[in-house]
Design an enzyme around this catalytic site. Structure first.
Site, PDB file in Angstrom:
ATOM      1  N   ASP A 262      53.833  55.001  24.800  1.00 27.31           N
ATOM      2  CA  ASP A 262      52.546  54.303  24.833  1.00 27.31           C
ATOM      3  C   ASP A 262      51.629  54.865  25.916  1.00 27.31           C
ATOM      4  O   ASP A 262      50.418  55.031  25.703  1.00 27.31           O
ATOM      5  CB  ASP A 262      52.762  52.808  25.100  1.00 27.31           C
TER       6      ASP A 262
ATOM      7  N   GLU B 125      49.954  58.115  25.069  1.00 27.30           N
ATOM      8  CA  GLU B 125      48.836  57.880  24.150  1.00 27.30           C
ATOM      9  C   GLU B 125      47.655  57.224  24.863  1.00 27.30           C
ATOM     10  O   GLU B 125      46.493  57.563  24.593  1.00 27.30           O
ATOM     11  CB  GLU B 125      49.306  57.027  22.976  1.00 27.30           C
TER      12      GLU B 125
ATOM     13  N   GLU C 107      45.688  52.894  24.265  1.00 31.10           N
ATOM     14  CA  GLU C 107      46.795  53.447  23.474  1.00 31.10           C
ATOM     15  C   GLU C 107      46.394  53.557  22.005  1.00 31.10           C
ATOM     16  O   GLU C 107      46.674  54.560  21.338  1.00 31.10           O
ATOM     17  CB  GLU C 107      48.024  52.553  23.617  1.00 31.10           C
TER      18      GLU C 107
ATOM     19  N   ASP D 168      46.243  57.179  20.259  1.00 31.80           N
ATOM     20  CA  ASP D 168      47.090  57.473  19.107  1.00 31.80           C
ATOM     21  C   ASP D 168      46.280  58.160  18.010  1.00 31.80           C
ATOM     22  O   ASP D 168      46.717  59.155  17.420  1.00 31.80           O
ATOM     23  CB  ASP D 168      47.706  56.171  18.589  1.00 31.80           C
TER      24      ASP D 168
END
Length: 227
Positions: free
Chosen positions: A119, A122, A46, A50
């Site tokens: 989450d 990502e 994650e 991101d």
């Protein structure tokens, strides 16, 4: 923990993983870490995803809007990748059904938790990047995020509730709104936050959410109508 069949998800993604273990990790919530055979959750992927997503959307916006200034591009990027936008993608495409979580987490609404849904989007991007490089991550962006981007990126949707409240307060000669967390409840992995918003040192209303940011936004939405 039983290994699930991930072929349908790979068909949905339009990508076959060379290392399917990456996909398994990208779907595994930290609530499973105490189960036999589970050594890693999606949190590292994650973190990577991101950053990759921020880079991809930044390049897209930079090229798409050559006449727009930095402030507009930043607002457009934030609107496209905020929790509400990414969690909706997870739900709309059924990605949420593949998330691996403990029975306890599921019983407390984990599969509908916007933060978890965000989450996993990502972490999937992180896994795609690790397995197939930037091309694989960029294809996910084009297939799942870009179709909604144009409807999100318009003058009326770029400003979030906190920004709108800030502008309204200033237009009335008030000081900037202040947000205070007044309550936290639930276990560490599934907390609920309650926030009060004050304008001119006066409590206007409260908002709750699964993160402080979400609670502040919900409080601001209500406050805009009250001042």
């Amino acid at each position: 923990m039983t290994t699930q069949n991930l072929k349908p998800l790979q068909n949905l993604l339009g990508y076959t993983f060379k290392n399917e273990k990456l996909l398994q990790i990208a779907l595994t919530h930290r609530s499973c870490l105490n189960e036999p055979g589970v050594t890693e959750s999606y949190e590292r992927l994650e973190f990577l995803g991101d950053a990759v997503l921020e880079m991809i959307i930044s390049v897209y916006l930079f090229n798409k809007y050559p006449d727009k200034m930095e402030g507009y591009l930043t607002a457009a990027r934030s609107a496209t990748v905020r929790t509400e936008s990414l969690s909706k993608i997870s739900k709309d495409h059924g990605i949420d059904t593949y998330i691996i979580m403990s029975k306890g987490e599921e019983s407390t609404g984990g599969r509908n938790n916007p933060s978890i849904l965000e989450d996993v989007i990502e972490s999937l991007i992180g896994a795609l990047y690790c397995d197939g490089g930037l091309d694989a991550a960029n294809q996910f962006f084009k297939n799942f995020i870009l179709p909604n981007a144009e409807s999100i990126i318009n003058e009326n949707q770029l400003k979030d509730a906190k920004s709108l409240l800030q502008e309204k307060a200033q237009s009335k000669g008030f000081v900037s709104p202040l947000y205070k967390t007044v309550k936290e409840s639930g276990p560490d992995h599934n907390k609920t936050f309650e926030v009060v918003v004050l304008v001119n040192d006066k409590e206007i209303t409260t908002g709750s959410g699964k993160s402080k940011q979400e609670a502040e936004q919900n409080a601001a939405k209500k406050a805009v109508e009250l001042i």
